[in-house]
Design an enzyme around this catalytic site. Sequence first.
Site, PDB file in Angstrom:
ATOM      1  N   CYS A   1       0.870  -1.180   0.000  1.00 42.85           N
ATOM      2  CA  CYS A   1       0.000   0.000   0.000  1.00 42.85           C
ATOM      3  C   CYS A   1       0.902   1.224   0.000  1.00 42.85           C
ATOM      4  O   CYS A   1       1.563   1.511   0.988  1.00 42.85           O
ATOM      5  CB  CYS A   1      -0.916   0.005   1.221  1.00 42.85           C
ATOM      6  SG  CYS A   1      -1.968   1.468   1.321  1.00 42.85           S
TER       7      CYS A   1
ATOM      8  N   GLU B   1      -3.727   1.192  -6.338  1.00 43.21           N
ATOM      9  CA  GLU B   1      -2.753   0.191  -6.761  1.00 43.21           C
ATOM     10  C   GLU B   1      -2.591   0.296  -8.266  1.00 43.21           C
ATOM     11  O   GLU B   1      -3.517   0.728  -8.964  1.00 43.21           O
ATOM     12  CB  GLU B   1      -3.219  -1.220  -6.350  1.00 43.21           C
ATOM     13  CG  GLU B   1      -2.141  -2.278  -6.455  1.00 43.21           C
ATOM     14  CD  GLU B   1      -0.896  -1.918  -5.687  1.00 43.21           C
ATOM     15  OE1 GLU B   1       0.080  -1.467  -6.344  1.00 43.21           O
ATOM     16  OE2 GLU B   1      -0.886  -2.055  -4.451  1.00 43.21           O
TER      17      GLU B   1
END
Length: 222
Positions: A2, A103
């Site tokens: 992340c 992402e």
Amino acid sequence: MCGRYALYGPQSRLRGQFGVEPADLEERFNIAPSQDAPIVRCGADGARELIAARWGLLPSWVKEPGKLAQPINAKVETAGEKPMFRHAFKRSRALVPASGFYEWVPVAGYKQPYFIRPSGGEALFGFGGLLEHWEGPEGFVLTFAILTTAANDLMRPIHDRMPVIIRPKDYAAWLDPEITDANLVRELANEYPSADMEVYPVGRAVGNPRAQGPELVRPVQA
């Protein structure tokens, strides 16, 4: 992994979901490593509190910060044993409120960003975080890292890792410093249901950490 996330929308969400009082937080659509961000921790009196910490973990025992990487993520499977993370994993866990995270997926000649958020976009994620303090010549610094876990079915086509997302029913246990058994902590970080998340492509502007604004989380054609 992340590496970017967002926190925006009505501040009543923080109050209702995490039981903390927000202090006029600005909306953030592109929170990046080394920036300060709001996190939730268990305060000295046992009550939850919303504080600012810098994204990139710096444990208290570090003597020369410039010579040590300050990780933004830690694997939940091993954080309880690694010297960098094990104290915070047992004694100083936090929740990182997020409206969603980004992402990137490699495609022909570039990387396509995706935004992953709670289904419907009306709630927040509570990422499992580790909180540390460090004191040096410039004073007292609070830092955090976000735990990651194996991707669920929704995330797997995009990336093999995703943030640990704690269910609201487990917030109290996650923040409880008296729960120190690593196996019990890992049980609180069980796989988050794919049905409670949604994903869609967004514009490539989010790749610039200085970019901000609601347009960063608007869907585009991939």
